[in-house]
Design a protein around this motif. Structure first.
Motif, PDB file in Angstrom:
ATOM      1  N   PHE A  63       0.814  -1.214   0.000  1.00  0.00           N
ATOM      2  CA  PHE A  63       0.000   0.000   0.000  1.00  0.00           C
ATOM      3  C   PHE A  63       0.852   1.271   0.000  1.00  0.00           C
ATOM      4  O   PHE A  63       0.318   2.362  -0.180  1.00  0.00           O
ATOM      5  CB  PHE A  63      -0.920   0.030   1.232  1.00  0.00           C
ATOM      6  CG  PHE A  63      -1.975  -1.036   1.233  1.00  0.00           C
ATOM      7  CD1 PHE A  63      -3.161  -0.865   0.539  1.00  0.00           C
ATOM      8  CD2 PHE A  63      -1.784  -2.224   1.926  1.00  0.00           C
ATOM      9  CE1 PHE A  63      -4.141  -1.849   0.541  1.00  0.00           C
ATOM     10  CE2 PHE A  63      -2.751  -3.218   1.935  1.00  0.00           C
ATOM     11  CZ  PHE A  63      -3.932  -3.032   1.246  1.00  0.00           C
ATOM     12  N   LYS A  64       2.150   1.136   0.209  1.00  0.00           N
ATOM     13  CA  LYS A  64       3.007   2.305   0.323  1.00  0.00           C
ATOM     14  C   LYS A  64       3.430   2.818  -1.055  1.00  0.00           C
ATOM     15  O   LYS A  64       3.646   2.032  -1.980  1.00  0.00           O
ATOM     16  CB  LYS A  64       4.247   1.977   1.156  1.00  0.00           C
ATOM     17  CG  LYS A  64       3.941   1.626   2.605  1.00  0.00           C
ATOM     18  CD  LYS A  64       5.225   1.330   3.373  1.00  0.00           C
ATOM     19  CE  LYS A  64       4.926   0.993   4.830  1.00  0.00           C
ATOM     20  NZ  LYS A  64       6.172   0.673   5.593  1.00  0.00           N
ATOM     21  N   THR A  65       3.559   4.128  -1.160  1.00  0.00           N
ATOM     22  CA  THR A  65       4.034   4.731  -2.397  1.00  0.00           C
ATOM     23  C   THR A  65       4.656   6.081  -2.100  1.00  0.00           C
ATOM     24  O   THR A  65       4.278   6.763  -1.149  1.00  0.00           O
ATOM     25  CB  THR A  65       2.883   4.915  -3.417  1.00  0.00           C
ATOM     26  OG1 THR A  65       3.409   5.475  -4.623  1.00  0.00           O
ATOM     27  CG2 THR A  65       1.805   5.837  -2.869  1.00  0.00           C
ATOM     28  N   ARG A  66       5.624   6.438  -2.916  1.00  0.00           N
ATOM     29  CA  ARG A  66       6.214   7.767  -2.835  1.00  0.00           C
ATOM     30  C   ARG A  66       5.801   8.636  -4.022  1.00  0.00           C
ATOM     31  O   ARG A  66       6.223   9.776  -4.135  1.00  0.00           O
ATOM     32  CB  ARG A  66       7.742   7.658  -2.788  1.00  0.00           C
ATOM     33  CG  ARG A  66       8.277   6.966  -1.539  1.00  0.00           C
ATOM     34  CD  ARG A  66       9.794   6.920  -1.549  1.00  0.00           C
ATOM     35  NE  ARG A  66      10.323   6.291  -0.342  1.00  0.00           N
ATOM     36  CZ  ARG A  66      11.614   6.101  -0.103  1.00  0.00           C
ATOM     37  NH1 ARG A  66      12.511   6.492  -1.019  1.00  0.00           N
ATOM     38  NH2 ARG A  66      12.007   5.527   1.008  1.00  0.00           N
ATOM     39  N   ARG A  67       4.984   8.072  -4.894  1.00  0.00           N
ATOM     40  CA  ARG A  67       4.613   8.774  -6.118  1.00  0.00           C
ATOM     41  C   ARG A  67       3.151   9.209  -6.059  1.00  0.00           C
ATOM     42  O   ARG A  67       2.321   8.837  -6.889  1.00  0.00           O
ATOM     43  CB  ARG A  67       4.879   7.876  -7.320  1.00  0.00           C
ATOM     44  CG  ARG A  67       6.316   7.365  -7.382  1.00  0.00           C
ATOM     45  CD  ARG A  67       6.606   6.680  -8.679  1.00  0.00           C
ATOM     46  NE  ARG A  67       6.463   7.593  -9.798  1.00  0.00           N
ATOM     47  CZ  ARG A  67       6.541   7.225 -11.082  1.00  0.00           C
ATOM     48  NH1 ARG A  67       6.770   5.961 -11.386  1.00  0.00           N
ATOM     49  NH2 ARG A  67       6.389   8.105 -12.042  1.00  0.00           N
ATOM     50  N   LEU A  72      -2.230  10.371  -8.314  1.00  0.00           N
ATOM     51  CA  LEU A  72      -3.341  11.328  -8.353  1.00  0.00           C
ATOM     52  C   LEU A  72      -3.746  11.620  -9.793  1.00  0.00           C
ATOM     53  O   LEU A  72      -4.941  11.618 -10.128  1.00  0.00           O
ATOM     54  CB  LEU A  72      -2.943  12.618  -7.637  1.00  0.00           C
ATOM     55  CG  LEU A  72      -4.019  13.716  -7.576  1.00  0.00           C
ATOM     56  CD1 LEU A  72      -5.230  13.229  -6.792  1.00  0.00           C
ATOM     57  CD2 LEU A  72      -3.445  14.980  -6.931  1.00  0.00           C
ATOM     58  N   TYR A  73      -2.757  11.858 -10.653  1.00  0.00           N
ATOM     59  CA  TYR A  73      -3.045  12.117 -12.074  1.00  0.00           C
ATOM     60  C   TYR A  73      -3.732  10.912 -12.699  1.00  0.00           C
ATOM     61  O   TYR A  73      -4.749  11.044 -13.387  1.00  0.00           O
ATOM     62  CB  TYR A  73      -1.749  12.428 -12.810  1.00  0.00           C
ATOM     63  CG  TYR A  73      -1.907  12.456 -14.323  1.00  0.00           C
ATOM     64  CD1 TYR A  73      -2.452  13.574 -14.956  1.00  0.00           C
ATOM     65  CD2 TYR A  73      -1.536  11.359 -15.106  1.00  0.00           C
ATOM     66  CE1 TYR A  73      -2.608  13.598 -16.341  1.00  0.00           C
ATOM     67  CE2 TYR A  73      -1.690  11.375 -16.481  1.00  0.00           C
ATOM     68  CZ  TYR A  73      -2.223  12.495 -17.094  1.00  0.00           C
ATOM     69  OH  TYR A  73      -2.386  12.502 -18.460  1.00  0.00           O
ATOM     70  N   ARG A  74      -3.192   9.711 -12.475  1.00  0.00           N
ATOM     71  CA  ARG A  74      -3.770   8.507 -13.053  1.00  0.00           C
ATOM     72  C   ARG A  74      -5.193   8.288 -12.546  1.00  0.00           C
ATOM     73  O   ARG A  74      -6.082   7.875 -13.293  1.00  0.00           O
ATOM     74  CB  ARG A  74      -2.893   7.300 -12.697  1.00  0.00           C
ATOM     75  CG  ARG A  74      -3.370   5.975 -13.331  1.00  0.00           C
ATOM     76  CD  ARG A  74      -4.164   5.161 -12.330  1.00  0.00           C
ATOM     77  NE  ARG A  74      -4.339   3.775 -12.755  1.00  0.00           N
ATOM     78  CZ  ARG A  74      -5.345   3.331 -13.474  1.00  0.00           C
ATOM     79  NH1 ARG A  74      -6.267   4.165 -13.892  1.00  0.00           N
ATOM     80  NH2 ARG A  74      -5.444   2.051 -13.795  1.00  0.00           N
ATOM     81  N   GLU A 175       6.049   0.972  -9.436  1.00  0.00           N
ATOM     82  CA  GLU A 175       4.921   0.614  -8.584  1.00  0.00           C
ATOM     83  C   GLU A 175       4.411  -0.800  -8.876  1.00  0.00           C
ATOM     84  O   GLU A 175       4.367  -1.237 -10.029  1.00  0.00           O
ATOM     85  CB  GLU A 175       3.766   1.612  -8.781  1.00  0.00           C
ATOM     86  CG  GLU A 175       4.155   3.065  -8.534  1.00  0.00           C
ATOM     87  CD  GLU A 175       4.539   3.307  -7.092  1.00  0.00           C
ATOM     88  OE1 GLU A 175       3.645   3.422  -6.246  1.00  0.00           O
ATOM     89  OE2 GLU A 175       5.763   3.394  -6.817  1.00  0.00           O
ATOM     90  N   HIS A 176       3.985  -1.482  -7.813  1.00  0.00           N
ATOM     91  CA  HIS A 176       3.339  -2.778  -7.974  1.00  0.00           C
ATOM     92  C   HIS A 176       1.975  -2.551  -8.640  1.00  0.00           C
ATOM     93  O   HIS A 176       1.279  -1.579  -8.321  1.00  0.00           O
ATOM     94  CB  HIS A 176       3.156  -3.436  -6.615  1.00  0.00           C
ATOM     95  CG  HIS A 176       2.748  -4.870  -6.675  1.00  0.00           C
ATOM     96  ND1 HIS A 176       1.469  -5.266  -7.014  1.00  0.00           N
ATOM     97  CD2 HIS A 176       3.448  -6.014  -6.444  1.00  0.00           C
ATOM     98  CE1 HIS A 176       1.397  -6.576  -7.000  1.00  0.00           C
ATOM     99  NE2 HIS A 176       2.574  -7.061  -6.650  1.00  0.00           N
ATOM    100  N   PRO A 177       1.548  -3.419  -9.551  1.00  0.00           N
ATOM    101  CA  PRO A 177       0.247  -3.225 -10.209  1.00  0.00           C
ATOM    102  C   PRO A 177      -0.921  -3.079  -9.229  1.00  0.00           C
ATOM    103  O   PRO A 177      -1.821  -2.268  -9.445  1.00  0.00           O
ATOM    104  CB  PRO A 177       0.097  -4.495 -11.058  1.00  0.00           C
ATOM    105  CG  PRO A 177       1.491  -4.927 -11.342  1.00  0.00           C
ATOM    106  CD  PRO A 177       2.281  -4.575 -10.117  1.00  0.00           C
TER     107      PRO A 177
END
Length: 283
Positions: A63-67, A72-74, A175-177
């Motif tokens: 669940f973690k992300t730095r992007r 948000l854009y996607r 990122e993981h799918p």
């Protein structure tokens, strides 16, 4: 075809069927709910299934992300696209709406030199032009298009799908799918909640299962596609996604007695052939 590839083909066929079933559920639900409401209920059901699956099969770090900005854009573009897809299926026969969505790869090719700095050779530009000619056959533009812009809704959905595809090329590097899918669906719930709570309505009893179906088939098709690409290359699996037109035609006839015109069949064939040629050239 080896066993692994066969699994990939089966999963992409299953995912494609689930996409059509998801849109079928949305069309039935549209008699009482608008596209924004359906995006909300779709997300609530999908998250209730997806989150337990992610927790059971992956560490919490999935669940973690730095992007945050990229997600948000996607999510914004993707959920606008989902809303337009649902809207298109309420305005158009099943086969017509599905065929118009096939123009997404054409938009990807046409926009990739500008947005991705990718080179597109002359033959692929010719295929793009031919493909959009097929779209004109399906949409049949006329002066009435201004007052009945149903086909433009479908093309707008296809454009959003193309923009998402290009965004995923970037997100897929880090990122993981499942992480990407989670934030995409979560964003849809957050963005659509204010409208649903203030303007929308609660699900009607006879539509609850159809609304739940939107979320259920969303999760199955997302997981199916993700798994399919582990067994076979995306370029090999791509042609199988065009079976959507067969399912859409069958369901449209069974539920609404919709007949597919020769014009739509011819336009679909041109668009699919153009996409397959572009795919072959890209490989």
């Amino acid at each position: 075809m080896d066993r692994a590839t066969a699994k990939g083909v089966f999963l992409i066929l299953l995912a494609t069927l689930c996409i059509v079933l998801m849109n079928t559920c949305a069309r039935v639900s549209s008699i009482h709910h608008g596209p924004v409401e359906m995006v909300f209920y779709r997300g609530v059901v999908a998250l209730s299934l997806l989150v337990p699956y992610m927790l059971a099969t992956h560490p919490v770090s999935v669940f973690k992300t730095r992007r945050v900005g990229a997600h948000l854009y996607r999510s914004i573009i993707g959920n606008i696209g989902v809303g337009l897809v649902f809207w298109a299926y309420t305005l158009l026969p099943m086969a017509n709406a599905t065929a118009l969505l096939f123009s997404a790869p054409l938009f990807v090719t046409a926009l990739s030199p500008l947005l991705l700095r990718e080179h597109v050779d002359g033959q692929r530009w010719m295929a793009v032009a031919l493909g959009f000619g097929g779209i004109l056959l399906i949409a049949r533009p006329s002066m009435g298009l201004v007052t009945d812009p149903a086909s433009m809704v479908g093309l707008g959905a296809a454009l959003c799908i193309a923009l998402v595809d290009m965004a995923l090329r970037n997100l897929g590097r880090t990122e993981h799918p499942l992480t990407t899918v989670f934030y995409f669906i979560l964003g849809g719930v957050i963005f659509s909640a204010p409208y649903t709570f203030t303007v929308g309505s609660l699900p009607q009893g006879h539509l609850i299962l159809w609304l739940a179906g939107i979320g259920l088939f969303t999760v199955v098709q997302q997981l199916g596609k993700t798994a399919a690409y582990r067994f076979a290359e995306a370029s090999f699996l791509a042609p199988y996604s065009y079976t959507a037109i067969l399912w859409a035609t069958l369901i449209g006839w069974l539920l609404w007695r919709e007949w597919v015109s020769v014009r739509v069949v011819a336009g679909s064939a041109v668009v699919i052939a153009s996409n397959l040629f572009i795919l072959k050239r890209a490989r």
